[in-house]
Scaffold this active site. Structure first.
Site, PDB file in Angstrom:
ATOM      1  N   ARG A 146       0.548  -1.414  -0.122  1.00 29.31           N
ATOM      2  CA  ARG A 146      -0.079  -0.107  -0.060  1.00 29.31           C
ATOM      3  C   ARG A 146       0.802   0.853  -0.308  1.00 29.31           C
ATOM      4  O   ARG A 146       1.992   1.088   0.556  1.00 29.31           O
ATOM      5  CB  ARG A 146      -0.937   0.105   1.038  1.00 29.31           C
ATOM      6  CG  ARG A 146      -1.843  -1.271   1.125  1.00 29.31           C
ATOM      7  CD  ARG A 146      -2.198  -1.264   2.432  1.00 29.31           C
ATOM      8  NE  ARG A 146      -3.804  -2.178   2.931  1.00 29.31           N
ATOM      9  CZ  ARG A 146      -3.609  -2.900   3.419  1.00 29.31           C
ATOM     10  NH1 ARG A 146      -1.650  -3.412   4.085  1.00 29.31           N
ATOM     11  NH2 ARG A 146      -4.873  -3.980   3.316  1.00 29.31           N
TER      12      ARG A 146
ATOM     13  N   LYS B  48      -2.238  -0.161   8.515  1.00 36.12           N
ATOM     14  CA  LYS B  48      -3.205  -0.626   8.261  1.00 36.12           C
ATOM     15  C   LYS B  48      -3.911  -1.350   9.626  1.00 36.12           C
ATOM     16  O   LYS B  48      -4.798  -1.552   9.269  1.00 36.12           O
ATOM     17  CB  LYS B  48      -4.062  -1.038   6.760  1.00 36.12           C
ATOM     18  CG  LYS B  48      -5.732  -1.186   6.807  1.00 36.12           C
ATOM     19  CD  LYS B  48      -6.266  -1.611   4.837  1.00 36.12           C
ATOM     20  CE  LYS B  48      -7.606  -1.687   4.544  1.00 36.12           C
ATOM     21  NZ  LYS B  48      -8.188  -1.586   3.800  1.00 36.12           N
TER      22      LYS B  48
ATOM     23  N   HIS C   7      -3.495   2.490  -4.861  1.00 35.61           N
ATOM     24  CA  HIS C   7      -3.884   0.508  -4.714  1.00 35.61           C
ATOM     25  C   HIS C   7      -4.574  -0.163  -6.001  1.00 35.61           C
ATOM     26  O   HIS C   7      -4.567  -1.043  -5.524  1.00 35.61           O
ATOM     27  CB  HIS C   7      -5.823   1.161  -4.083  1.00 35.61           C
ATOM     28  CG  HIS C   7      -5.935   0.023  -2.686  1.00 35.61           C
ATOM     29  ND1 HIS C   7      -4.906  -0.301  -1.764  1.00 35.61           N
ATOM     30  CD2 HIS C   7      -6.626  -0.940  -3.043  1.00 35.61           C
ATOM     31  CE1 HIS C   7      -5.361  -1.603  -1.227  1.00 35.61           C
ATOM     32  NE2 HIS C   7      -5.895  -1.987  -1.972  1.00 35.61           N
TER      33      HIS C   7
ATOM     34  N   ARG D 285      -1.617  -2.731  -6.424  1.00 36.58           N
ATOM     35  CA  ARG D 285      -2.011  -3.549  -5.868  1.00 36.58           C
ATOM     36  C   ARG D 285      -2.699  -4.691  -6.683  1.00 36.58           C
ATOM     37  O   ARG D 285      -2.632  -5.975  -6.524  1.00 36.58           O
ATOM     38  CB  ARG D 285      -2.549  -3.384  -4.254  1.00 36.58           C
ATOM     39  CG  ARG D 285      -2.529  -4.071  -3.340  1.00 36.58           C
ATOM     40  CD  ARG D 285      -2.649  -3.446  -2.246  1.00 36.58           C
ATOM     41  NE  ARG D 285      -3.540  -4.508  -0.336  1.00 36.58           N
ATOM     42  CZ  ARG D 285      -2.610  -4.463  -0.045  1.00 36.58           C
ATOM     43  NH1 ARG D 285      -1.515  -4.847   0.175  1.00 36.58           N
ATOM     44  NH2 ARG D 285      -2.671  -5.774   0.739  1.00 36.58           N
TER      45      ARG D 285
ATOM     46  N   HIS E 164      -3.108  -9.656   4.170  1.00 35.54           N
ATOM     47  CA  HIS E 164      -4.800  -9.038   4.335  1.00 35.54           C
ATOM     48  C   HIS E 164      -4.542 -10.468   5.910  1.00 35.54           C
ATOM     49  O   HIS E 164      -4.110 -11.717   5.462  1.00 35.54           O
ATOM     50  CB  HIS E 164      -5.555  -9.581   3.653  1.00 35.54           C
ATOM     51  CG  HIS E 164      -5.547  -8.730   2.646  1.00 35.54           C
ATOM     52  ND1 HIS E 164      -6.295  -8.921   1.162  1.00 35.54           N
ATOM     53  CD2 HIS E 164      -5.578  -7.320   2.594  1.00 35.54           C
ATOM     54  CE1 HIS E 164      -6.548  -8.120   0.562  1.00 35.54           C
ATOM     55  NE2 HIS E 164      -6.455  -6.455   1.503  1.00 35.54           N
TER      56      HIS E 164
ATOM     57  N   TYR F 180      -8.824  -9.003  -4.315  1.00 34.59           N
ATOM     58  CA  TYR F 180      -7.590  -9.514  -4.693  1.00 34.59           C
ATOM     59  C   TYR F 180      -7.068 -10.428  -5.246  1.00 34.59           C
ATOM     60  O   TYR F 180      -5.916 -10.328  -6.124  1.00 34.59           O
ATOM     61  CB  TYR F 180      -6.565  -7.870  -4.030  1.00 34.59           C
ATOM     62  CG  TYR F 180      -6.758  -6.927  -3.241  1.00 34.59           C
ATOM     63  CD1 TYR F 180      -7.284  -5.998  -3.867  1.00 34.59           C
ATOM     64  CD2 TYR F 180      -6.994  -7.408  -1.925  1.00 34.59           C
ATOM     65  CE1 TYR F 180      -7.253  -5.024  -3.589  1.00 34.59           C
ATOM     66  CE2 TYR F 180      -7.817  -5.922  -1.327  1.00 34.59           C
ATOM     67  CZ  TYR F 180      -7.995  -4.841  -2.694  1.00 34.59           C
ATOM     68  OH  TYR F 180      -8.820  -3.307  -2.115  1.00 34.59           O
TER      69      TYR F 180
END
Length: 407
Positions: free
Chosen positions: A250, A275, A343, A346, A369, A378
């Site tokens: 990110r 994040k 983003h 990504r 994640h 994704y």
């Protein structure tokens, strides 16, 4: 007469906002602009108002707008707010004009909102977030002749949610459900209702995920190829964008990269994601390593900062929150391409992995994640399978001594 500091000047501006009847949300938005102006003064070692620094701030907003980093409304608001601070510094007041906008609520419900904004368990930003969902609900109550929150029961809440569902998308209903759950938690804690009705808000609601196309590989190649790597800024921009392309990091994590995050010996990037807080280790590819090394040795300003990527102007502070987004779109606009989120690089990585045969259950460790639900949009990558997919992993590890120049 003592010259007021920039902090005192901002406090006076905010006080005038409140006197003129601006809502807390509007005052908060102006405060964010003022804080950016204060930060610019602090970065330049100036604690009193400086007209030149304010002019630099407005010019930076103009540049960001012209390169797609700001939308028109945001640009106009920031510049207008900055000029109001200038007016206060030069005249001692601000002609805001008469505001006193109606909220559409009764004084009773407005009072509840005021109490919510000062709820001790929530910081100001979070309270304003919940206010977004509480205000429409309170307006609806007032419009349906429900004069007191004590008259609300399960059937009233369900009726409001049902009516909202007729005009809003699934994701909006999901957010309303979450916002009202916190609203009723606050109401229960403040003794305004007998129960928090958590059972009403506990049913899972479906969410819709918008499918966005990844950035085409030819666009990525064109952007990287358009960067002038002979300049310090070009070296920095190339290294940042290439890092996003290859690793899927990110923008905030690239912005926060420190020297301690790169293990040159073992060829890894190791971070704690901003994040999620989750630790992440990624291979340092040869191309990314060379680009970062080239910037550090030949483009990075002489600075003792622990951060790798710095702004180009003195005193060379760390990058701002939107800097990488603005840099990325500067090159897109120069090529005639539309605005695009950083983003999306990504997303392009995840899609590329899938199309080269990586299984859907394989991908989340590179994307960092915490669960598969977040990864489905994704796709997910297992670090153990990295060598089996189309990432081109040759050169991830540094060369042995005597085997040419290492990273």
């Amino acid at each position: 007469m003592r010259t007021k500091t920039i902090d005192e000047l901002v406090e006076n501006a905010l006080a005038l906002c409140r006197e003129q009847g601006f809502t807390e949300a509007s005052t908060y938005s102006k405060h964010k602009v003022f804080k950016a102006i204060i930060r610019k003064h602090n970065e330049n070692g100036c604690d009193t108002y400086n007209a030149d620094l304010l002019a630099e701030y407005t010019l930076a907003q103009k540049d960001s707008y012209e390169h797609g980093g700001l939308k028109r409304d945001s640009y106009n608001f920031k510049v207008k707010t900055a000029l109001q601070l200038k007016e206060l510094a030069e005249t001692g007041t601000i002609d805001y004009g008469c505001v006193n906008r109606s909220t559409g609520m009764t004084d009773y419900y407005s009072g509840i909102i005021d109490r919510m904004l000062s709820f001790p368990e929530w910081d100001g930003k979070y309270a304003h977030g919940i206010r977004r969902y509480a205000m429409p609900f309170f307006k609806w109550l007032a419009g349906n002749q429900i004069a007191s929150i004590s008259e609300v029961d399960e059937s009233v809440i369900r009726k409001y949610m049902t009516e909202s569902a007729k005009r809003l998308r699934l994701n909006s209903i999901h957010h309303i459900n979450r916002g009202l759950r916190q609203t009723f938690y606050f109401l229960k804690e403040e003794g305004l209702v007998d129960q928090d009705y958590s059972f009403v808000f506990s049913l899972p609601l479906p969410k819709e995920h918008r499918v966005r196309k990844p950035i085409p590989h030819e666009e990525i190649a064109a952007i990287l190829g358009s960067i002038d790597q002979s300049t310090p800024q070009g070296k920095r921009d190339y290294a940042m964008i290439l890092t996003g392309v290859v690793t899927g990091l990110r923008s905030v994590d690239i912005r926060e990269l420190k020297f301690e995050n790169i293990d040159w010996i073992n060829g890894e990037i190791r971070i704690s994601q901003t994040k999620t807080g989750k630790a992440l280790a990624l291979p340092l590819t040869k191309d990314v390593g060379e680009a970062v090394k080239n910037y550090i040795l030949d483009g990075r300003p002489d600075s003792s900062s622990e951060y790798i990527f710095l702004r180009t102007y003195a005193p060379h502070p760390k990058l701002t929150t939107s800097a990488i987004y603005n840099v990325f779109n500067k090159y897109r606009f120069a090529l005639g391409l539309p605005r695009c989120g950083f983003h999306d690089l990504r997303r392009a990585l995840g899609t590329s992995l899938v199309t080269t045969g990586t299984s859907v259950t394989t991908v989340a460790q590179v994307l960092g994640h915490r669960n598969l639900e977040s990864t489905k949009q994704y796709i997910n990558l297992d670090v153990e399978h990295l060598r089996g997919v189309g990432l081109g992993l040759e050169g991830f590890m540094p060369k042995e001594e005597g085997d040419g120049d290492g990273i």
